[in-house]
Design an enzyme around this catalytic site. Structure first.
Site, PDB file in Angstrom:
ATOM      1  N   ASP A 187       0.891  -1.251   0.036  1.00 35.39           N
ATOM      2  CA  ASP A 187       0.068  -0.142   0.191  1.00 35.39           C
ATOM      3  C   ASP A 187       0.661   1.171   0.123  1.00 35.39           C
ATOM      4  O   ASP A 187       1.310   1.590   0.999  1.00 35.39           O
ATOM      5  CB  ASP A 187      -1.087  -0.012   1.167  1.00 35.39           C
ATOM      6  CG  ASP A 187      -1.985   1.110   1.035  1.00 35.39           C
ATOM      7  OD1 ASP A 187      -1.764   1.950   0.399  1.00 35.39           O
ATOM      8  OD2 ASP A 187      -2.686   0.983   1.923  1.00 35.39           O
ATOM      9  N   HIS A 192       0.561   7.873   3.900  1.00 35.90           N
ATOM     10  CA  HIS A 192       1.503   7.453   5.013  1.00 35.90           C
ATOM     11  C   HIS A 192       3.040   7.818   5.011  1.00 35.90           C
ATOM     12  O   HIS A 192       3.490   7.183   5.735  1.00 35.90           O
ATOM     13  CB  HIS A 192       1.149   5.816   4.852  1.00 35.90           C
ATOM     14  CG  HIS A 192      -0.280   5.516   4.742  1.00 35.90           C
ATOM     15  ND1 HIS A 192      -1.030   5.483   5.964  1.00 35.90           N
ATOM     16  CD2 HIS A 192      -0.904   4.779   3.637  1.00 35.90           C
ATOM     17  CE1 HIS A 192      -2.365   5.092   5.401  1.00 35.90           C
ATOM     18  NE2 HIS A 192      -2.301   4.704   4.077  1.00 35.90           N
TER      19      HIS A 192
END
Length: 298
Positions: A187, A192
């Site tokens: 991912d 993030h």
């Protein structure tokens, strides 16, 4: 609107081959905080290839395929990544996940719910190898700003946790670099890692993947309640209720689900609620049930 509900729900299922090996499993385990202390025999089960056991939550990234990313690439779904939040994840394990494997995952959008200010997209995936079904997963993805189209709101959420003191409480630190390491399992959402992108999405700084918290929580259940036996996990469902920032501490509260009306025989369930210790026990994961064979340990 960017989500074409009819097209998303009527599109043919999509199938893709997935492969993984011990290195992928080890990287995932390190990404959810395994390996501390590095020489602990209990941790070597997650990090040393000659002793490797696969935490079932690895299924959410096997073949470097995230349910969130797959949902966003589904027919009829064309949205701004900055508007996306992972709302929940369910995993049903049909048999132990092998250390290495080759399988086929078939996925389709099974629901698009209208939550008012957001749409909730549900992607269901079935994964099987030559010996039959391995696991079934469902990713629930919120897309902010895409609700209000007059659709069904979806089923009510279950109670977060029993109304009593937890049977156990453990804490798990989140390293400063944990999101950077975890994202190598598939991912690569810049939310993030990229501070500027995180601010555009409404956060002060990059946040930890919900599925990283998901994996850390399951590992805590396995290590604390199930005697380290990953094969006892049969199902795991979580709802994400808040964000975690790298460097914070997860406080994991666990309840033996003796109050479940459908509990039979020796099967033991565990309910879990996770909060951030440094922010006044701000909730980040709730409504979680892990089902396993055999009695819980004390």
């Amino acid at each position: 609107m960017p989500i074409d509900v009819r097209r998303a729900l009527t599109a043919a299922p999509r199938s893709a081959a997935v492969t993984w090996d011990a290195t992928d499993v080890q990287l995932y385990h390190l990404g959810i905080g395994a390996g501390v202390p590095a020489t602990d025999p209990a941790e070597l089960r997650y990090t040393l290839e000659s002793r490797l056991h696969v935490l079932p939550a690895f299924a959410t990234v096997a073949g470097a395929r995230s349910g969130v990313i797959s949902a966003l690439s589904a027919p009829g779904v064309d949205v701004d990544l900055a508007a996306v939040l992972h709302g929940g994840q369910r995993l049903d394990v049909h048999r132990p996940v092998p250390v290495s494997g080759r399988a086929v995952t078939t996925s389709r959008v099974t629901a698009v719910y209208d939550k008012g200010r957001a749409a909730l997209v549900v992607l269901r995936s079935e994964t099987a190898d030559g010996d039959g079904p391995l696991w079934t997963s469902e990713a629930e993805v919120y897309v902010r700003g895409e609700g209000g189209f007059g659709g069904e709101r979806g089923p009510a959420r279950p109670a977060a946790a029993p109304d009593r003191a937890p049977d156990r409480t453990v804490e798990r630190p989140v390293r400063e670099d944990q999101a950077l390491l975890y994202r190598l399992s598939g991912d690569r959402n810049p939310l993030h890692a990229d501070p500027e992108f995180a601010r555009r999405a409404g956060f002060d700084r990059p946040v930890l993947h919900g599925l990283c918290t998901y994996g850390m929580t399951l590992k805590a259940v396995v290590d604390t309640v199930l005697g380290g036996d990953v094969t006892r996990v049969r199902a795991y469902h979580a709802r994400f209720t808040g964000v975690v920032y790298p460097g914070e501490t997860l406080r994991v509260r666990l309840w033996d689900a003796t109050d479940r009306p459908d509990r039979t025989g020796a099967g033991a369930g565990v309910r879990v609620a996770v909060t951030v210790a440094e922010r006044g026990d701000a909730p980040v994961l709730s409504g979680t049930v892990g089902e396993a064979d055999g009695p819980a340990t004390t």
